[in-house]
Write a protein that holds these residues in place. Structure first.
Motif, PDB file in Angstrom:
ATOM      1  N   PRO A 125      65.079  20.174  68.082  1.00 31.98           N
ATOM      2  CA  PRO A 125      64.473  19.859  66.783  1.00 31.98           C
ATOM      3  C   PRO A 125      63.323  20.781  66.408  1.00 31.98           C
ATOM      4  N   ASP A 126      62.670  21.399  67.394  1.00 29.27           N
ATOM      5  CA  ASP A 126      61.532  22.278  67.104  1.00 29.27           C
ATOM      6  C   ASP A 126      61.982  23.575  66.434  1.00 29.27           C
ATOM      7  N   THR A 127      63.134  24.096  66.878  1.00 31.38           N
ATOM      8  CA  THR A 127      63.633  25.359  66.335  1.00 31.38           C
ATOM      9  C   THR A 127      64.801  25.162  65.370  1.00 31.38           C
ATOM     10  N   CYS A 128      65.337  23.927  65.313  1.00 32.57           N
ATOM     11  CA  CYS A 128      66.550  23.640  64.514  1.00 32.57           C
ATOM     12  C   CYS A 128      67.673  24.597  64.882  1.00 32.57           C
ATOM     13  N   ALA A 129      67.810  24.862  66.173  1.00 32.18           N
ATOM     14  CA  ALA A 129      68.856  25.746  66.686  1.00 32.18           C
ATOM     15  C   ALA A 129      69.443  25.147  67.940  1.00 32.18           C
ATOM     16  N   GLY A 130      70.686  25.498  68.230  1.00 31.53           N
ATOM     17  CA  GLY A 130      71.344  25.013  69.422  1.00 31.53           C
ATOM     18  C   GLY A 130      71.486  26.122  70.460  1.00 31.53           C
ATOM     19  N   TYR A 131      71.578  25.732  71.734  1.00 30.04           N
ATOM     20  CA  TYR A 131      71.833  26.697  72.791  1.00 30.04           C
ATOM     21  C   TYR A 131      72.625  26.009  73.903  1.00 30.04           C
ATOM     22  N   VAL A 132      73.250  26.817  74.744  1.00 29.28           N
ATOM     23  CA  VAL A 132      74.071  26.309  75.845  1.00 29.28           C
ATOM     24  C   VAL A 132      73.370  26.593  77.168  1.00 29.28           C
ATOM     25  N   GLN A 133      73.260  25.571  77.993  1.00 29.61           N
ATOM     26  CA  GLN A 133      72.650  25.679  79.321  1.00 29.61           C
ATOM     27  C   GLN A 133      73.722  25.423  80.370  1.00 29.61           C
TER      28      GLN A 133
ATOM     29  N   LEU B 297      58.181  14.286  70.699  1.00 30.45           N
ATOM     30  CA  LEU B 297      58.551  12.915  71.010  1.00 30.45           C
ATOM     31  C   LEU B 297      58.486  12.012  69.786  1.00 30.45           C
ATOM     32  N   GLY B 298      57.981  12.530  68.681  1.00 29.80           N
ATOM     33  CA  GLY B 298      57.836  11.718  67.479  1.00 29.80           C
ATOM     34  C   GLY B 298      58.966  11.846  66.484  1.00 29.80           C
ATOM     35  N   VAL B 299      60.034  12.592  66.838  1.00 27.51           N
ATOM     36  CA  VAL B 299      61.149  12.795  65.893  1.00 27.51           C
ATOM     37  C   VAL B 299      62.467  12.311  66.496  1.00 27.51           C
TER      38      VAL B 299
ATOM     39  N   ILE C 265      56.529   5.865  71.775  1.00 33.49           N
ATOM     40  CA  ILE C 265      56.035   7.217  72.048  1.00 33.49           C
ATOM     41  C   ILE C 265      55.188   7.230  73.313  1.00 33.49           C
ATOM     42  N   VAL C 266      54.382   6.197  73.493  1.00 33.11           N
ATOM     43  CA  VAL C 266      53.571   6.087  74.716  1.00 33.11           C
ATOM     44  C   VAL C 266      54.473   5.978  75.940  1.00 33.11           C
ATOM     45  N   LEU C 267      55.529   5.178  75.845  1.00 33.78           N
ATOM     46  CA  LEU C 267      56.479   5.046  76.956  1.00 33.78           C
ATOM     47  C   LEU C 267      57.177   6.374  77.251  1.00 33.78           C
ATOM     48  N   LEU C 268      57.551   7.094  76.195  1.00 38.48           N
ATOM     49  CA  LEU C 268      58.189   8.396  76.368  1.00 38.48           C
ATOM     50  C   LEU C 268      57.244   9.398  77.032  1.00 38.48           C
ATOM     51  N   GLN C 269      55.983   9.370  76.635  1.00 38.38           N
ATOM     52  CA  GLN C 269      54.996  10.266  77.246  1.00 38.38           C
ATOM     53  C   GLN C 269      54.851   9.986  78.737  1.00 38.38           C
ATOM     54  N   ALA C 270      54.852   8.702  79.093  1.00 36.01           N
ATOM     55  CA  ALA C 270      54.717   8.336  80.507  1.00 36.01           C
ATOM     56  C   ALA C 270      55.916   8.828  81.316  1.00 36.01           C
TER      57      ALA C 270
ATOM     58  N   ALA D  75      80.414  13.858  77.000  1.00 35.11           N
ATOM     59  CA  ALA D  75      79.321  12.913  76.763  1.00 35.11           C
ATOM     60  C   ALA D  75      78.435  13.519  75.686  1.00 35.11           C
ATOM     61  N   SER D  76      78.055  12.725  74.685  1.00 40.83           N
ATOM     62  CA  SER D  76      77.242  13.279  73.598  1.00 40.83           C
ATOM     63  C   SER D  76      76.329  12.223  73.010  1.00 40.83           C
ATOM     64  N   ASP D  77      75.291  12.694  72.303  1.00 41.88           N
ATOM     65  CA  ASP D  77      74.361  11.765  71.661  1.00 41.88           C
ATOM     66  C   ASP D  77      73.398  12.519  70.765  1.00 41.88           C
ATOM     67  N   VAL D  78      72.797  11.776  69.847  1.00 40.08           N
ATOM     68  CA  VAL D  78      71.744  12.289  68.975  1.00 40.08           C
ATOM     69  C   VAL D  78      70.644  11.239  68.891  1.00 40.08           C
ATOM     70  N   TRP D  79      69.418  11.697  69.070  1.00 31.42           N
ATOM     71  CA  TRP D  79      68.234  10.861  68.844  1.00 31.42           C
ATOM     72  C   TRP D  79      67.402  11.547  67.773  1.00 31.42           C
ATOM     73  N   GLY D  80      67.327  10.981  66.597  1.00 32.98           N
ATOM     74  CA  GLY D  80      66.544  11.608  65.538  1.00 32.98           C
ATOM     75  C   GLY D  80      67.083  12.978  65.187  1.00 32.98           C
ATOM     76  N   MET D  81      66.287  14.019  65.452  1.00 37.72           N
ATOM     77  CA  MET D  81      66.693  15.398  65.197  1.00 37.72           C
ATOM     78  C   MET D  81      67.074  16.146  66.472  1.00 37.72           C
ATOM     79  N   PHE D  82      67.202  15.418  67.585  1.00 37.29           N
ATOM     80  CA  PHE D  82      67.562  16.030  68.868  1.00 37.29           C
ATOM     81  C   PHE D  82      68.949  15.566  69.286  1.00 37.29           C
ATOM     82  N   GLY D  83      69.766  16.483  69.825  1.00 40.80           N
ATOM     83  CA  GLY D  83      71.101  16.091  70.245  1.00 40.80           C
ATOM     84  C   GLY D  83      71.620  16.936  71.393  1.00 40.80           C
TER      85      GLY D  83
END
Length: 340
Positions: free
Chosen positions: A327-335, A286-288, A265-270, A160-168
């Motif tokens: 998107p904040d660090t422009c780096a990926g990591y595995v959880q 939440l703005g990117v 953005i307001v909906l995302l914050q809630a 399962a995969s996806d990208v929203w803006g600069m987040f994926g």
């Protein structure tokens, strides 16, 4: 649990033609002839021909698999031109999978590439049983759970995969997966009399097995658990952001849109405040999240394709099991999710 179809393919004894050997020469030098033979038998489904789907498609076709089925019910929009390079400009308003066929086939004429436009929710186990690896982009958690359950029964590998803006992200549900890992050992070299012994590094292949939890492990994951809070300090709130975005999609039956950016953005914050009130997930993050941005698509799509190649060839351990591109660090990591 179903039988591992990828392992079955490894025993087919397929031989490459002279043309294939020439075309894939660099790859054979990289990962070996047997790995290329396994790729040559692999059948891949890629559902969701957004920018991320196009990137995964490109890399998988170039690797030299047997066939790729492109699936989508969405039409090409102007937003797709942010990152969807397989659909030509003149294909605006056409089905994304069908619009991607021409350029996809031009990448590698030796791969059988076709399109399917039937709604995913109408696809049954019979449809998914034709594939070794299934990649699903842009679907709700309910649909991802349904398809992964089918793949679990069939022994089909699921991403399962996806990208929203600069987040994926991607999540790998690979069941009990077997692979070969090279372990470096030191071998004593023959030395002359009265000389100190010398050693050289030798890579010795070992067969390994690893269990990959189902996608349901991610649904059951508690982002407010004390153990995960320690991980937050190290990796950042990417997993929280993924939970927020998937809750948004489930609740509003769509993704955040640039046309309604401020309201969304307001909906995302809630949703953030509901799911993880103590999270460090900022309003700026939440703005990117609008449209799919090419750099993020390239990173996430490249990693997904790399992991598919690992799965098919049985070489090296695939990441286990949730990959986040922050998107904040422009780096990926595995959880690790659902792993003891």
């Amino acid at each position: 649990m179903g039988q591992d179809k990828t392992e079955d393919k490894n025993e087919t004894g397929v031989e490459l033609t002279e043309g294939e050997t020439e075309l894939y020469d660099r790859q054979i030098r990289l990962w070996g002839l047997e790995s290329q033979k396994r790729l040559r038998t692999a059948k891949i489904l890629i559902s969701g021909l957004n920018g991320l789907g196009a990137e995964v498609t490109k890399n998988i076709i170039l690797s030299g698999v047997s066939s790729v089925k492109l699936h989508d019910v969405q039409l090409v929009t102007e937003e797709d031109y942010c990152s969807q390079f397989l659909a030509a400009r003149q294909s605006l308003g056409k089905n994304r999978a069908e619009a991607s066929l021409g350029r996809a086939r031009a990448l590698n004429p030796m791969v059988d590439i076709s399109a399917d436009t039937q709604p995913l929710k109408e696809k049954t186990a019979e449809f998914f049983s034709a594939f070794d690896v299934v990649v699903i982009n842009g679907q709700s958690n309910d649909e991802l759970l349904r398809i992964d359950a089918i793949c679990q029964d069939l022994g089909v590998k699921f991403f399962a995969s996806d990208v929203w803006g600069m987040f994926g992200f991607y999540f790998a549900s690979l069941q009990q997966h077997s692979y070969v890992e090279d372990v470096v050992k030191f071998k004593e070299m023959e030395a002359k009399p009265n000389q100190k012994p010398k050693f050289e590094k030798v890579a010795v292949p070992f067969q390994r097995e690893m269990n990959y939890p189902a996608y349901s492990a991610w649904i059951d994951f508690d982002i407010n658990a004390a153990g995960y809070q320690r991980q937050l300090k190290k990796n950042g709130p990417g997993v929280v952001l993924l939970s927020v975005l998937q809750k948004f999609r489930t609740t509003y039956k769509r993704d955040p849109s640039y046309k309604t950016r401020e309201a969304d953005i307001v909906l995302l914050q809630a949703i953030r405040d509901e799911l993880a009130p103590n999270s460090t997930l900022s309003n700026e993050s939440l703005g990117v999240l609008f449209a799919q941005i090419s750099p993020a698509v390239a990173v996430v799509g490249g990693v997904v394709a790399q992991e598919i190649i690992k799965v098919v060839t049985g070489m090296e351990a695939p990441h286990r099991n949730l990959f986040i591109f922050d998107p904040d660090t422009c780096a990926g990591y595995v959880q690790a999710i659902g792993v003891n």
